[in-house]
Design an enzyme around this catalytic site. Structure first.
Site, PDB file in Angstrom:
ATOM      1  N   GLU A  25      46.446 130.488 112.421  1.00 57.15           N
ATOM      2  CA  GLU A  25      46.964 131.641 111.989  1.00 57.15           C
ATOM      3  C   GLU A  25      48.583 131.613 111.304  1.00 57.15           C
ATOM      4  OE1 GLU A  25      46.750 134.529 115.034  1.00 57.15           O
ATOM      5  OE2 GLU A  25      44.459 134.042 114.983  1.00 57.15           O
ATOM      6  N   GLU A  65      35.139 132.029 114.516  1.00 57.21           N
ATOM      7  CA  GLU A  65      35.109 132.863 115.650  1.00 57.21           C
ATOM      8  C   GLU A  65      34.603 134.275 115.324  1.00 57.21           C
ATOM      9  OE1 GLU A  65      39.468 133.791 116.662  1.00 57.21           O
ATOM     10  OE2 GLU A  65      40.003 131.435 116.258  1.00 57.21           O
TER      11      GLU A  65
HETATM   12  O1  G3I Z   1      41.657 135.611 133.016  1.00 63.03           O
HETATM   13  C1  G3I Z   1      43.352 135.762 133.247  1.00 63.03           C
HETATM   14  C2  G3I Z   1      43.489 136.733 134.542  1.00 63.03           C
HETATM   15  O2  G3I Z   1      42.963 135.746 135.543  1.00 63.03           O
HETATM   16  C3  G3I Z   1      44.925 137.122 134.554  1.00 63.03           C
HETATM   17  O3  G3I Z   1      45.040 137.947 135.773  1.00 63.03           O
HETATM   18  C4  G3I Z   1      45.312 137.664 133.160  1.00 63.03           C
HETATM   19  C5  G3I Z   1      46.647 138.019 133.217  1.00 63.03           C
HETATM   20  O4  G3I Z   1      47.495 136.907 133.233  1.00 63.03           O
HETATM   21  O5  G3I Z   1      45.066 136.783 132.226  1.00 63.03           O
HETATM   22  C6  G3I Z   1      43.577 136.763 132.130  1.00 63.03           C
HETATM   23  O6  G3I Z   1      43.569 135.564 131.020  1.00 63.03           O
HETATM   24  C7  G3I Z   1      43.492 136.283 129.528  1.00 63.03           C
HETATM   25  C8  G3I Z   1      42.551 135.954 128.699  1.00 63.03           C
HETATM   26  O7  G3I Z   1      42.652 136.138 127.754  1.00 63.03           O
HETATM   27  C9  G3I Z   1      41.182 136.019 129.547  1.00 63.03           C
HETATM   28  O8  G3I Z   1      40.866 137.321 129.472  1.00 63.03           O
HETATM   29  C10 G3I Z   1      45.004 135.757 129.101  1.00 63.03           C
HETATM   30  O9  G3I Z   1      45.963 136.217 129.681  1.00 63.03           O
HETATM   31  C11 G3I Z   1      44.917 136.244 127.405  1.00 63.03           C
HETATM   32  O10 G3I Z   1      46.112 135.812 127.019  1.00 63.03           O
HETATM   33  C12 G3I Z   1      43.769 135.679 126.951  1.00 63.03           C
HETATM   34  O11 G3I Z   1      43.573 136.250 125.537  1.00 63.03           O
HETATM   35  C13 G3I Z   1      42.974 135.630 124.678  1.00 63.03           C
HETATM   36  C14 G3I Z   1      43.841 135.532 123.135  1.00 63.03           C
HETATM   37  O12 G3I Z   1      43.300 134.859 121.994  1.00 63.03           O
HETATM   38  C15 G3I Z   1      45.255 135.089 123.576  1.00 63.03           C
HETATM   39  O13 G3I Z   1      44.965 133.449 123.788  1.00 63.03           O
HETATM   40  C16 G3I Z   1      41.457 136.093 124.200  1.00 63.03           C
HETATM   41  O14 G3I Z   1      40.727 136.038 125.345  1.00 63.03           O
HETATM   42  C17 G3I Z   1      40.993 135.320 122.960  1.00 63.03           C
HETATM   43  O15 G3I Z   1      39.649 136.080 122.605  1.00 63.03           O
HETATM   44  C18 G3I Z   1      41.898 135.472 121.890  1.00 63.03           C
HETATM   45  O16 G3I Z   1      41.277 134.618 120.841  1.00 63.03           O
HETATM   46  C19 G3I Z   1      42.016 134.584 119.645  1.00 63.03           C
HETATM   47  C20 G3I Z   1      41.902 133.269 118.977  1.00 63.03           C
HETATM   48  O17 G3I Z   1      42.572 132.367 119.991  1.00 63.03           O
HETATM   49  C21 G3I Z   1      42.672 133.239 117.524  1.00 63.03           C
HETATM   50  N1  G3I Z   1      42.124 134.194 116.733  1.00 63.03           N
HETATM   51  C22 G3I Z   1      42.011 135.412 117.241  1.00 63.03           C
HETATM   52  C23 G3I Z   1      41.343 135.421 118.586  1.00 63.03           C
HETATM   53  C24 G3I Z   1      41.337 137.178 119.103  1.00 63.03           C
HETATM   54  O18 G3I Z   1      42.579 137.326 119.488  1.00 63.03           O
END
Ligand code: G3I
Length: 364
Positions: free
Chosen positions: A170, A277
């Protein structure tokens, strides 16, 4: 990633659709016709990966792998795994600068045990700047050393298993006006930090496909144009880019033809292409007057269009087609709105009409 703006593309001016897409769309409509609300497909469906000559990927979280029903669906239909978040700095780089590999290794181990490819996502991303890097002293040398060390540690660890890496994720501003500014660009240079990351990743794994990756390319022509200019600049600067990622997070109201034009535009570089994605949001689609059934039929058509366009690429350019999740409730979009159903399988793991549309596109 912010909420993608509702597409503002003019009505599609595509040159019509291929035979493959026409057939797939017909399936999609038939699949959605008699069923209300895109009810799941009754009866067995073929393993998706068995229909494709290229990897069919999805994103996973380590915690899902312990669920037998999830694991069965995952290994039946998909041939490549992307860590949804646990191979990103937010998980891997701890405040003291040490790395943790437990969950990345768990995902890699699951993939290896089931004969699945692993895809590395992602190394350098504007959205993640851990304290360990932010707090590094001002000297460029120490920052550059830590930057190189991180890339080398991760790419080197999965050398021989990871099919490729999203080296830069990105890089383009949401409005397409230029390149994002962030910790990495400020400390190591707007272009230099990207060229550096690709060279260090190449040194750590001579064989992995090294990609750049971005989103909303199909709905924002300015962003697509800026992305293509950046790829040209990086290639001219000698960055060993061997693949281009198009995230393809779509809304169901995306005009027909946009995905085909985007995938074909990116393929013109002659590098590998990764639909990296894909999901199709029902909820984020505009048109309050459009029924859910119509949005689900549009969703199926968009999945079919993307698969048709990707499958029509020269074989040597087909890196992988990755769907961003397995079952609807696991989608990142459901965190935003629980009623969204953006994927190919419903909560019970049953194939939806969108699955049939992808299957038809692959069979044609
Ligand atoms: O599972 C933990 C949980 O145990 C914890 O309590 C909580 C709070 O810290 O976090 C949880 O993990 C989260 C994870 O998603 C699972 O839900 C992370 O904080 C959170 O940052 C993470 O978000 C991901 C995001 O990227 C940031 O990394 C999303 O799942 C994921 O779908 C999203 O994917 C992105 C691609 O990498 C790049 N393109 C866009 C896409 C969508 O935003």
């Amino acid at each position: 990633m912010g909420a993608p703006p509702t597409p503002t593309l003019p009505p599609s001016r595509g040159k019509g659709v291929s035979r493959r897409l026409a057939i797939a769309s017909g399936f999609a409509l038939a699949a959605c016709g008699p069923r209300a609300n895109g009810q799941p497909v009754s009866g067995p469906v073929p393993p998706l990966k068995s229909l494709a000559p290229f990897p069919i990927g999805t994103c996973v979280q380590a915690r899902f792998l312990d669920d037998p029903a999830y694991a069965a669906l995952l290994t039946e239909h998909f041939s490549q795994l992307t860590a949804e978040w646990e191979m990103k700095m937010e998980y891997t780089v701890q405040d003291d600068g040490s790395f943790r590999f437990d969950r990345p290794d768990a995902i890699a181990g699951f993939a290896r045990r089931h004969g699945l490819k692993l895809f590395g996502h992602t190394l350098i991303w504007y959205a993640q700047a851990p304290a360990a890097f932010v707090n590094l002293d001002e000297s460029r040398t120490s920052f550059a050393r830590a930057y190189d060390n991180y890339i080398t540690a991760f790419v080197g660890r999965y050398r021989g298993h990871a099919s490729g890496w999203d080296v830069i994720n990105e890089p383009i501003k949401d409005d397409g006006s230029g390149l994002r500014e962030h910790l990495w660009s400020r400390r190591l240079g707007e272009i230099d930090h990207m060229v550096r990351a690709f060279h260090v990743a190449r040194a750590a794994d001579p064989d992995a496909v090294l990609l750049i990756n971005d989103y909303n390319l199909e709905s924002n022509p300015a962003k697509l144009d800026q992305y293509q200019r950046l790829i040209d600049r990086l290639l001219n600067a000698g960055a060993p880019i061997t693949g281009i990622g198009c995230q393809t997070h779509c809304n169901a109201d995306l005009p027909a033809g946009a995905l085909t034009r985007t995938i074909n535009a990116l393929a013109r570089f002659g590098l590998k292409v990764h639909v990296s994605e894909m999901d199709v949001s029902i909820v984020r689609a505009g048109g309050w007057f459009v029924s859910r059934e119509e949005k689900e039929a549009a969703q199926a058509r968009l999945y079919a269009e993307a698969m048709s366009a990707f499958a029509a690429l020269p074989e040597q350019q087909q890196f992988a087609f990755t769907i961003w999740g397995v079952r609807d409730p696991e989608s990142w979009l459901v965190k935003e709105d629980r009623s969204d159903t953006p994927l190919l399988f419903d909560a019970g793991g049953r194939a939806k009409p969108a699955f049939l549309a992808v299957e038809a596109a692959l069979r044609d």
